[in-house]
Design an enzyme around this catalytic site. Structure first.
Site, mmCIF file in Angstrom:
data_model
loop_
_atom_site.group_PDB
_atom_site.id
_atom_site.type_symbol
_atom_site.label_atom_id
_atom_site.label_comp_id
_atom_site.label_asym_id
_atom_site.label_seq_id
_atom_site.Cartn_x
_atom_site.Cartn_y
_atom_site.Cartn_z
ATOM 1 N N ASP A 121 0.897 -1.072 0.098
ATOM 2 C CA ASP A 121 -0.144 0.109 -0.006
ATOM 3 C C ASP A 121 0.974 1.515 -0.405
ATOM 4 O OD1 ASP A 121 -3.145 0.055 0.888
ATOM 5 O OD2 ASP A 121 -1.448 2.393 1.409
ATOM 6 N N ILE A 122 0.159 2.334 -1.044
ATOM 7 C CA ILE A 122 1.120 3.392 -0.873
ATOM 8 C C ILE A 122 1.173 4.693 0.476
ATOM 9 C CG2 ILE A 122 -0.008 5.182 -2.256
ATOM 10 C CD1 ILE A 122 1.592 6.050 -3.691
ATOM 11 N N ASN A 129 -13.204 -3.560 2.043
ATOM 12 C CA ASN A 129 -14.263 -2.640 2.335
ATOM 13 C C ASN A 129 -14.891 -2.559 0.888
ATOM 14 O OD1 ASN A 129 -13.661 -1.123 4.286
ATOM 15 N ND2 ASN A 129 -11.995 0.086 3.107
ATOM 16 N N GLN A 171 -14.317 2.642 0.972
ATOM 17 C CA GLN A 171 -13.970 2.306 -0.075
ATOM 18 C C GLN A 171 -13.764 3.164 -0.825
ATOM 19 O OE1 GLN A 171 -15.426 -0.360 -2.374
ATOM 20 N NE2 GLN A 171 -13.785 -0.747 -3.670
ATOM 21 N N HIS A 223 -10.215 -4.628 -2.921
ATOM 22 C CA HIS A 223 -8.535 -5.152 -3.176
ATOM 23 C C HIS A 223 -9.175 -5.659 -1.492
ATOM 24 C CE1 HIS A 223 -9.967 -1.169 -2.783
ATOM 25 N NE2 HIS A 223 -8.952 -1.111 -2.065
ATOM 26 N N HIS A 247 -7.045 -6.000 2.066
ATOM 27 C CA HIS A 247 -5.535 -4.942 2.693
ATOM 28 C C HIS A 247 -5.157 -6.435 3.469
ATOM 29 C CE1 HIS A 247 -6.876 -0.974 2.043
ATOM 30 N NE2 HIS A 247 -8.193 -1.418 2.026
HETATM 31 P P1 AMP Z 1 -9.571 1.420 -0.052
HETATM 32 O O1 AMP Z 1 -9.878 2.764 0.991
HETATM 33 O O2 AMP Z 1 -10.466 0.428 1.381
HETATM 34 O O3 AMP Z 1 -10.764 1.896 -0.966
HETATM 35 O O4 AMP Z 1 -8.577 1.315 0.074
HETATM 36 C C1 AMP Z 1 -7.539 2.111 -0.458
HETATM 37 C C2 AMP Z 1 -5.881 1.664 -0.508
HETATM 38 O O5 AMP Z 1 -5.439 2.033 -1.949
HETATM 39 C C3 AMP Z 1 -5.883 2.535 0.685
HETATM 40 O O6 AMP Z 1 -5.192 1.977 1.219
HETATM 41 C C4 AMP Z 1 -4.487 3.528 -0.093
HETATM 42 O O7 AMP Z 1 -3.252 3.694 0.541
HETATM 43 C C5 AMP Z 1 -4.325 2.403 -1.323
HETATM 44 N N1 AMP Z 1 -3.226 3.237 -2.216
HETATM 45 C C6 AMP Z 1 -3.599 3.705 -3.528
HETATM 46 N N2 AMP Z 1 -3.335 4.184 -4.300
HETATM 47 C C7 AMP Z 1 -2.115 3.272 -4.304
HETATM 48 C C8 AMP Z 1 -1.482 3.381 -5.125
HETATM 49 N N3 AMP Z 1 -0.803 3.935 -6.364
HETATM 50 N N4 AMP Z 1 -0.821 1.882 -4.732
HETATM 51 C C9 AMP Z 1 -0.250 1.552 -3.748
HETATM 52 N N5 AMP Z 1 -1.621 1.489 -2.883
HETATM 53 C C10 AMP Z 1 -2.315 2.460 -3.354
#
Ligand code: AMP
Length: 137
Positions: free
Chosen positions: A39-40, A97, A104, A110, A112
Site C-alpha cells: 500500500d502506498i 471495504n 471504499q 482489494h 488489505h
Molecule cells: P480502500 O479505502 O479500502 O479503497 O483502500 C484503498 C487503498 O489503496 C488505500 O489504503 C490507499 O493507500 C491505497 N492506494 C491508493 N493508490 C495506491 C497506489 N498507487 N499504490 C498502492 N496503494 C494505493
C-alpha cells in the site's frame, strides 16, 4: 471526497492502471489470479493489498459474479502472500471495504493485509457516530 461508482467498473481506476502496468507498484506476490503489492500509504508496518486480475468492483461484485476458479484462486493468492511475507506465525488482519459505509476509495476489489505489530482493536470504536464521518454524497 466524492465516492466512486460502485455499479459500473471504471477501467481507469488506479488498480486497473497498476494491472495494465501503466503505473508502478511494489509487488509482493503475483500469479494468474491475483497481484499483491505494498500500500502506498501504509497503516501498519506491513500493509499489503491483494487484488484479483479480473474486473471486479468490490467483494459484492466478486462474490456475485466471479467464477469458482477465480474465487478459489484469489483467496489462495491471499494465503500465498501472507506466507511470502512471513506472517503466518506472528499473525495478520485481513480487511476488505465495500461501498460508502465502508469508505471504499478504489473501486477494484482489494483485500488489505495489515500486520507487523499488534494491530489493535478490530474497528474504530465509534459506531454510535460521535466522530465526524466524511461527507459521502
Ligand atoms: P480502500 O479505502 O479500502 O479503497 O483502500 C484503498 C487503498 O489503496 C488505500 O489504503 C490507499 O493507500 C491505497 N492506494 C491508493 N493508490 C495506491 C497506489 N498507487 N499504490 C498502492 N496503494 C494505493
Amino acid at each position: 471526497m466524492a465516492m466512486p461508482d460502485y455499479k459500473n467498473y471504471d477501467d481507469n481506476n488506479i488498480f486497473a492502471m497498476i494491472l495494465r502496468g501503466d503505473i508502478p507498484n511494489k509487488t509482493v506476490y503475483e500469479d494468474d489470479h491475483a497481484l499483491a503489492f505494498h500500500d502506498i500509504n501504509p497503516q501498519a508496518p506491513v500493509h499489503v493489498l491483494v487484488i484479483p486480475k479480473g474486473k471486479y468492483i468490490s467483494m459484492a461484485d466478486f462474490t456475485a459474479n466471479a467464477s469458482a476458479d477465480e474465487i478459489a484462486g484469489f483467496w489462495r493468492a491471499v494465503g500465498k502472500t501472507t506466507e511470502a511475507l512471513g506472517l503466518v506465525e506472528p499473525g495478520y488482519r485481513l480487511l476488505a471495504n465495500h461501498g460508502p459505509h465502508s469508505h471504499q476509495e478504489v473501486p477494484h476489489l482489494h483485500v488489505h493485509i495489515l500486520a507487523g505489530k499488534f494491530v489493535g482493536p478490530m474497528l474504530m470504536r465509534d459506531w454510535e457516530g460521535k466522530i465526524d464521518m466524511p461527507n459521502m454524497d
